[in-house]
Write a protein that holds these residues in place. Structure first.
Motif, PDB file in Angstrom:
ATOM      1  N   TYR A 276       0.814  -1.220   0.000  1.00 47.37           N
ATOM      2  CA  TYR A 276       0.000   0.000   0.000  1.00 47.37           C
ATOM      3  C   TYR A 276       0.848   1.272   0.000  1.00 47.37           C
ATOM      4  O   TYR A 276       0.421   2.308  -0.521  1.00 47.37           O
ATOM      5  CB  TYR A 276      -0.940   0.000   1.208  1.00 47.37           C
ATOM      6  CG  TYR A 276      -1.749   1.271   1.336  1.00 47.37           C
ATOM      7  CD1 TYR A 276      -2.840   1.510   0.502  1.00 47.37           C
ATOM      8  CD2 TYR A 276      -1.396   2.248   2.269  1.00 47.37           C
ATOM      9  CE1 TYR A 276      -3.569   2.680   0.603  1.00 47.37           C
ATOM     10  CE2 TYR A 276      -2.127   3.423   2.374  1.00 47.37           C
ATOM     11  CZ  TYR A 276      -3.208   3.633   1.544  1.00 47.37           C
ATOM     12  OH  TYR A 276      -3.924   4.807   1.641  1.00 47.37           O
TER      13      TYR A 276
ATOM     14  N   VAL B 199       1.012   3.250  -3.246  1.00 49.15           N
ATOM     15  CA  VAL B 199      -0.191   3.776  -3.890  1.00 49.15           C
ATOM     16  C   VAL B 199      -0.002   5.260  -4.205  1.00 49.15           C
ATOM     17  O   VAL B 199       0.460   6.038  -3.374  1.00 49.15           O
ATOM     18  CB  VAL B 199      -1.418   3.578  -2.972  1.00 49.15           C
ATOM     19  CG1 VAL B 199      -2.604   4.412  -3.445  1.00 49.15           C
ATOM     20  CG2 VAL B 199      -1.803   2.110  -2.926  1.00 49.15           C
ATOM     21  N   ASN B 200      -0.343   5.656  -5.428  1.00 45.88           N
ATOM     22  CA  ASN B 200      -0.249   7.067  -5.811  1.00 45.88           C
ATOM     23  C   ASN B 200      -1.623   7.731  -5.657  1.00 45.88           C
ATOM     24  O   ASN B 200      -2.633   7.051  -5.415  1.00 45.88           O
ATOM     25  CB  ASN B 200       0.299   7.205  -7.240  1.00 45.88           C
ATOM     26  CG  ASN B 200      -0.567   6.525  -8.287  1.00 45.88           C
ATOM     27  OD1 ASN B 200      -1.780   6.686  -8.303  1.00 45.88           O
ATOM     28  ND2 ASN B 200       0.060   5.755  -9.180  1.00 45.88           N
ATOM     29  N   PRO B 201      -1.697   9.066  -5.775  1.00 41.90           N
ATOM     30  CA  PRO B 201      -2.983   9.753  -5.565  1.00 41.90           C
ATOM     31  C   PRO B 201      -4.110   9.278  -6.480  1.00 41.90           C
ATOM     32  O   PRO B 201      -5.275   9.234  -6.060  1.00 41.90           O
ATOM     33  CB  PRO B 201      -2.632  11.218  -5.823  1.00 41.90           C
ATOM     34  CG  PRO B 201      -1.194  11.330  -5.421  1.00 41.90           C
ATOM     35  CD  PRO B 201      -0.576  10.035  -5.881  1.00 41.90           C
TER      36      PRO B 201
ATOM     37  N   LEU C  95      -9.402   3.787  -4.947  1.00 45.41           N
ATOM     38  CA  LEU C  95      -9.651   3.045  -3.708  1.00 45.41           C
ATOM     39  C   LEU C  95     -10.745   3.710  -2.878  1.00 45.41           C
ATOM     40  O   LEU C  95     -11.629   3.033  -2.338  1.00 45.41           O
ATOM     41  CB  LEU C  95      -8.369   2.965  -2.878  1.00 45.41           C
ATOM     42  CG  LEU C  95      -7.374   1.853  -3.198  1.00 45.41           C
ATOM     43  CD1 LEU C  95      -6.117   2.040  -2.361  1.00 45.41           C
ATOM     44  CD2 LEU C  95      -7.988   0.487  -2.940  1.00 45.41           C
ATOM     45  N   ASP C  96     -10.682   5.022  -2.779  1.00 45.80           N
ATOM     46  CA  ASP C  96     -11.669   5.748  -1.975  1.00 45.80           C
ATOM     47  C   ASP C  96     -13.086   5.523  -2.492  1.00 45.80           C
ATOM     48  O   ASP C  96     -14.025   5.352  -1.703  1.00 45.80           O
ATOM     49  CB  ASP C  96     -11.350   7.244  -1.976  1.00 45.80           C
ATOM     50  CG  ASP C  96     -10.128   7.585  -1.140  1.00 45.80           C
ATOM     51  OD1 ASP C  96      -9.729   6.758  -0.299  1.00 45.80           O
ATOM     52  OD2 ASP C  96      -9.570   8.682  -1.332  1.00 45.80           O
TER      53      ASP C  96
ATOM     54  N   GLN D 267      -4.483   6.200  -7.778  1.00 48.78           N
ATOM     55  CA  GLN D 267      -4.924   4.904  -7.264  1.00 48.78           C
ATOM     56  C   GLN D 267      -5.703   5.071  -5.965  1.00 48.78           C
ATOM     57  O   GLN D 267      -6.690   4.369  -5.728  1.00 48.78           O
ATOM     58  CB  GLN D 267      -3.712   3.994  -7.061  1.00 48.78           C
ATOM     59  CG  GLN D 267      -3.056   3.578  -8.362  1.00 48.78           C
ATOM     60  CD  GLN D 267      -1.649   3.039  -8.170  1.00 48.78           C
ATOM     61  OE1 GLN D 267      -0.988   3.329  -7.167  1.00 48.78           O
ATOM     62  NE2 GLN D 267      -1.177   2.260  -9.131  1.00 48.78           N
ATOM     63  N   GLN D 268      -5.275   6.025  -5.130  1.00 47.50           N
ATOM     64  CA  GLN D 268      -5.997   6.279  -3.884  1.00 47.50           C
ATOM     65  C   GLN D 268      -7.405   6.789  -4.167  1.00 47.50           C
ATOM     66  O   GLN D 268      -8.354   6.434  -3.460  1.00 47.50           O
ATOM     67  CB  GLN D 268      -5.240   7.298  -3.032  1.00 47.50           C
ATOM     68  CG  GLN D 268      -5.872   7.548  -1.669  1.00 47.50           C
ATOM     69  CD  GLN D 268      -5.886   6.307  -0.799  1.00 47.50           C
ATOM     70  OE1 GLN D 268      -4.844   5.696  -0.554  1.00 47.50           O
ATOM     71  NE2 GLN D 268      -7.069   5.915  -0.321  1.00 47.50           N
ATOM     72  N   ARG D 269      -7.544   7.608  -5.192  1.00 45.70           N
ATOM     73  CA  ARG D 269      -8.880   8.101  -5.555  1.00 45.70           C
ATOM     74  C   ARG D 269      -9.794   6.941  -5.928  1.00 45.70           C
ATOM     75  O   ARG D 269     -10.966   6.907  -5.529  1.00 45.70           O
ATOM     76  CB  ARG D 269      -8.777   9.088  -6.714  1.00 45.70           C
ATOM     77  CG  ARG D 269     -10.119   9.634  -7.177  1.00 45.70           C
ATOM     78  CD  ARG D 269      -9.949  10.707  -8.226  1.00 45.70           C
ATOM     79  NE  ARG D 269     -11.226  11.108  -8.798  1.00 45.70           N
ATOM     80  CZ  ARG D 269     -11.355  12.036  -9.740  1.00 45.70           C
ATOM     81  NH1 ARG D 269     -10.287  12.675 -10.194  1.00 45.70           N
ATOM     82  NH2 ARG D 269     -12.548  12.336 -10.223  1.00 45.70           N
TER      83      ARG D 269
END
Length: 234
Positions: free
Chosen positions: A219, A222-224, A230-231, A226-228
């Motif tokens: 984890y 994870v870049n921004p 995931l969110d 990918q985080q978006r």
């Protein structure tokens, strides 16, 4: 199921409910612990295998996850890269969120980047094309638009292959060329999937009903962008 793990690994594997972050150095068995945690959750009946999505960064790592999970009796779990998971979802929901099939993926990204580099006065040799493509990918995965690149790159002290203004211009030209072709690159794949779920509540609810248990291997990488994604999955 967890008898072969050490005490700390067993604690992590048995922590099935709620957010769990496994912190350990390289070679200490993080992936082993993660797969045993998933298998334990499935075997104990706390999670349905088909409702688990385990994501990682490379096809090789995803294949390793699937292999380990099969050996542990959890072969119904979906283990994919971020891009493979996004592609599968976007293909399935495209008629509803895009009004038709998904656009094709860019076949020759290097050619588009080379043309953009040449247009801003760069000499599009292999090294420049590679480095410029990498810089554009950094901007896109950082959720930075072409018009914001100069300021954000300066703030991040980026070592770009061209002047920031030229990179911004090349980035904009690359995006326009891609749009003219009606194509997506791999960063677009994640962005369009995230946006589609964000803007279509019914589709988002369907994905969340399908996957109720998420695991991310490595984890910390994870870049921004990918985080978006995931969110919105969560």
């Amino acid at each position: 199921m967890i008898a072969g793990l050490d005490q700390e690994q067993q604690r992590a594997a048995q922590a099935v409910r709620g957010p769990v972050c496994i912190l350990a150095g390289a070679g200490t068995g993080k992936t082993r612990t993660i797969t045993h945690r998933i298998a334990h959750a499935v075997a104990s009946g706390q999670v349905v295998a088909g409702q688990v999505l385990a994501v990682t960064f490379t096809a090789r790592a995803a294949g390793e996850l699937r292999s380990r999970l099969r050996q542990l009796g959890a072969d119904g779990v979906s283990a994919r890269t971020f891009h493979a998971a996004a592609l599968a979802q976007l293909k399935y929901f495209a008629p509803r969120v895009l009004g038709g099939p998904i656009p094709p993926l860019v076949e020759n990204k290097a050619r588009l980047v080379a043309a953009a580099a040449s247009a801003v006065g760069g000499h599009p040799d292999r090294a420049l094309v590679r480095d410029l493509a990498g810089e554009i990918e950094w901007a896109k995965t950082s959720l930075i638009a072409p018009e914001d690149y100069r300021e954000r790159a300066a703030a991040a002290d980026r070592h770009a292959p061209l002047e920031f203004a030229k990179v911004a211009s090349a980035y904009a030209r690359y995006e326009q060329a891609k749009s003219d072709q009606g194509a997506l690159d791999f960063e677009d794949l994640l962005l369009v999937t995230a946006y589609s779920l964000e803007s279509h509540r019914d589709v988002c609810d369907e994905v969340r009903a399908r996957y109720r248990y998420f695991v991310v291997d490595e984890y910390q990488d994870v870049n921004p962008l990918q985080q978006r994604l995931l969110d919105v999955w969560l």
